[in-house]
Design a protein around this motif. Structure first.
Motif, PDB file in Angstrom:
ATOM      1  N   GLY A  46      23.218  25.798  72.412  1.00 39.97           N
ATOM      2  CA  GLY A  46      23.323  27.052  73.137  1.00 39.97           C
ATOM      3  C   GLY A  46      23.648  28.207  72.223  1.00 39.97           C
ATOM      4  N   GLN A  47      23.423  29.392  72.715  1.00 35.65           N
ATOM      5  CA  GLN A  47      23.695  30.581  71.922  1.00 35.65           C
ATOM      6  C   GLN A  47      25.062  31.182  72.188  1.00 35.65           C
ATOM      7  OE1 GLN A  47      20.587  33.327  72.918  1.00 35.65           O
ATOM      8  NE2 GLN A  47      21.339  33.673  74.972  1.00 35.65           N
ATOM      9  N   VAL A  48      25.718  30.815  73.284  1.00 33.86           N
ATOM     10  CA  VAL A  48      26.978  31.459  73.629  1.00 33.86           C
ATOM     11  C   VAL A  48      28.104  31.127  72.650  1.00 33.86           C
ATOM     12  CG1 VAL A  48      26.446  31.811  76.078  1.00 33.86           C
ATOM     13  CG2 VAL A  48      27.503  29.666  75.346  1.00 33.86           C
ATOM     14  N   SER A  49      28.118  29.922  72.108  1.00 30.89           N
ATOM     15  CA  SER A  49      29.151  29.571  71.132  1.00 30.89           C
ATOM     16  C   SER A  49      28.978  30.341  69.823  1.00 30.89           C
ATOM     17  CB  SER A  49      29.172  28.060  70.879  1.00 30.89           C
ATOM     18  OG  SER A  49      29.537  27.379  72.048  1.00 30.89           O
ATOM     19  N   PRO A  50      27.783  30.370  69.229  1.00 34.40           N
ATOM     20  CA  PRO A  50      27.612  31.202  68.031  1.00 34.40           C
ATOM     21  C   PRO A  50      27.864  32.694  68.290  1.00 34.40           C
ATOM     22  CG  PRO A  50      25.861  29.581  68.121  1.00 34.40           C
ATOM     23  CD  PRO A  50      26.611  29.503  69.428  1.00 34.40           C
ATOM     24  N   PHE A  51      27.543  33.187  69.482  1.00 34.41           N
ATOM     25  CA  PHE A  51      27.873  34.581  69.817  1.00 34.41           C
ATOM     26  C   PHE A  51      29.387  34.786  69.709  1.00 34.41           C
ATOM     27  CE2 PHE A  51      24.124  35.671  72.896  1.00 34.41           C
ATOM     28  CZ  PHE A  51      23.269  35.747  71.814  1.00 34.41           C
ATOM     29  N   ALA A  52      30.154  33.876  70.314  1.00 40.69           N
ATOM     30  CA  ALA A  52      31.614  33.982  70.257  1.00 40.69           C
ATOM     31  C   ALA A  52      32.091  33.946  68.814  1.00 40.69           C
ATOM     32  CB  ALA A  52      32.255  32.854  71.066  1.00 40.69           C
ATOM     33  N   MET A  53      31.569  33.007  68.048  1.00 40.59           N
ATOM     34  CA  MET A  53      31.981  32.867  66.659  1.00 40.59           C
ATOM     35  C   MET A  53      31.720  34.147  65.870  1.00 40.59           C
ATOM     36  SD  MET A  53      30.593  28.961  66.158  1.00 40.59           S
ATOM     37  CE  MET A  53      30.682  28.922  64.381  1.00 40.59           C
ATOM     38  N   ARG A  54      30.566  34.733  66.080  1.00 34.46           N
ATOM     39  CA  ARG A  54      30.214  35.954  65.342  1.00 34.46           C
ATOM     40  C   ARG A  54      31.130  37.110  65.723  1.00 34.46           C
ATOM     41  NH1 ARG A  54      29.923  38.141  61.376  1.00 34.46           N
ATOM     42  NH2 ARG A  54      28.273  39.513  60.736  1.00 34.46           N
ATOM     43  N   MET A  55      31.709  37.037  66.903  1.00 33.07           N
ATOM     44  CA  MET A  55      32.624  38.085  67.364  1.00 33.07           C
ATOM     45  C   MET A  55      34.090  37.732  67.078  1.00 33.07           C
ATOM     46  SD  MET A  55      30.872  39.817  70.639  1.00 33.07           S
ATOM     47  CE  MET A  55      32.123  41.068  70.491  1.00 33.07           C
ATOM     48  N   HIS A  56      34.300  36.809  66.157  1.00 34.57           N
ATOM     49  CA  HIS A  56      35.646  36.396  65.740  1.00 34.57           C
ATOM     50  C   HIS A  56      36.432  35.730  66.863  1.00 34.57           C
ATOM     51  CE1 HIS A  56      34.942  38.670  62.071  1.00 34.57           C
ATOM     52  NE2 HIS A  56      35.966  37.992  61.566  1.00 34.57           N
ATOM     53  N   VAL A  57      35.748  34.964  67.690  1.00 34.24           N
ATOM     54  CA  VAL A  57      36.418  34.202  68.740  1.00 34.24           C
ATOM     55  C   VAL A  57      36.227  32.723  68.415  1.00 34.24           C
ATOM     56  CG1 VAL A  57      36.540  33.706  71.209  1.00 34.24           C
ATOM     57  CG2 VAL A  57      35.910  36.010  70.435  1.00 34.24           C
ATOM     58  N   PRO A  58      37.301  32.011  68.086  1.00 36.68           N
ATOM     59  CA  PRO A  58      37.179  30.583  67.778  1.00 36.68           C
ATOM     60  C   PRO A  58      36.626  29.802  68.974  1.00 36.68           C
ATOM     61  CG  PRO A  58      39.367  31.391  67.209  1.00 36.68           C
ATOM     62  CD  PRO A  58      38.682  32.473  67.993  1.00 36.68           C
TER      63      PRO A  58
END
Length: 177
Positions: free
Chosen positions: A86-98
């Protein structure tokens, strides 16, 4: 979390780690972004557990609203029963959200850190991971920095273009031989 609240990746038990995290750490606030057939099931479970004041359900949101919603998160939880990539996890990661979640499908590859993963269905373990990280801002910051770098290096458009460029170069070199 940010998902379609449907059974393709989530199930009725996907809300349980959030409920347990709130029960273990009552000051925890939970943001559930998305709508779908599981919304009422999740709301009923939260109400039954007596923790509805700790939860916010947004329903469906416009894609353009996601950055502001991610900015409100200290953690992104992936309580999925099935995950391709999915793309939602990498989106979070890129926004500095573990990102933390169940060790299922591609989640392990995405986060690249087994200490952030619980065995599938072990809501107690996943809630412990959530609570421990919410209580440790230094570790959260370290993971957020690492995740942001990983997302940029492996899951960004630039990384995709570089990978395709390499594939094409290798393919062209093989056909010239």
């Amino acid at each position: 979390m940010v998902y379609r609240l449907e059974t393709d990746k989530l199930n009725a038990d996907s809300i349980t780690p959030f409920i347990k995290a709130v029960q273990k750490r009552p000051q925890t606030r939970v943001l559930i972004v998305g709508g779908g057939s599981l919304m009422e099931t999740f709301k009923e479970a939260v109400n039954s557990a007596g923790v509805s004041d700790n939860f916010e359900f947004t329903g469906y949101v416009a894609y353009s609203q996601l950055p502001d919603l991610y900015r409100r998160m200290k953690l992104f939880v992936a309580p999925v029963w099935k995950e391709s990539f999915g793309q939602v996890s990498p989106f979070a990661m890129r926004m500095h959200v573990p990102v933390v979640g169940y060790d299922i499908g591609a989640i392990g590859e995405i986060v690249d850190d087994s200490s952030l993963l619980a065995p599938y269905g072990d809501a107690d373990k996943l809630s412990d991971i959530i609570v421990d990280l919410l209580n440790d801002s230094a570790r959260r910051t370290y993971i957020a920095d690492r995740h942001s770098e990983r997302a940029e290096a492996h899951f960004s458009i630039q990384a995709m273009i570089a990978s395709y460029d390499q594939i094409y170069a290798e393919t062209l070199a093989e056909t010239k031989q």
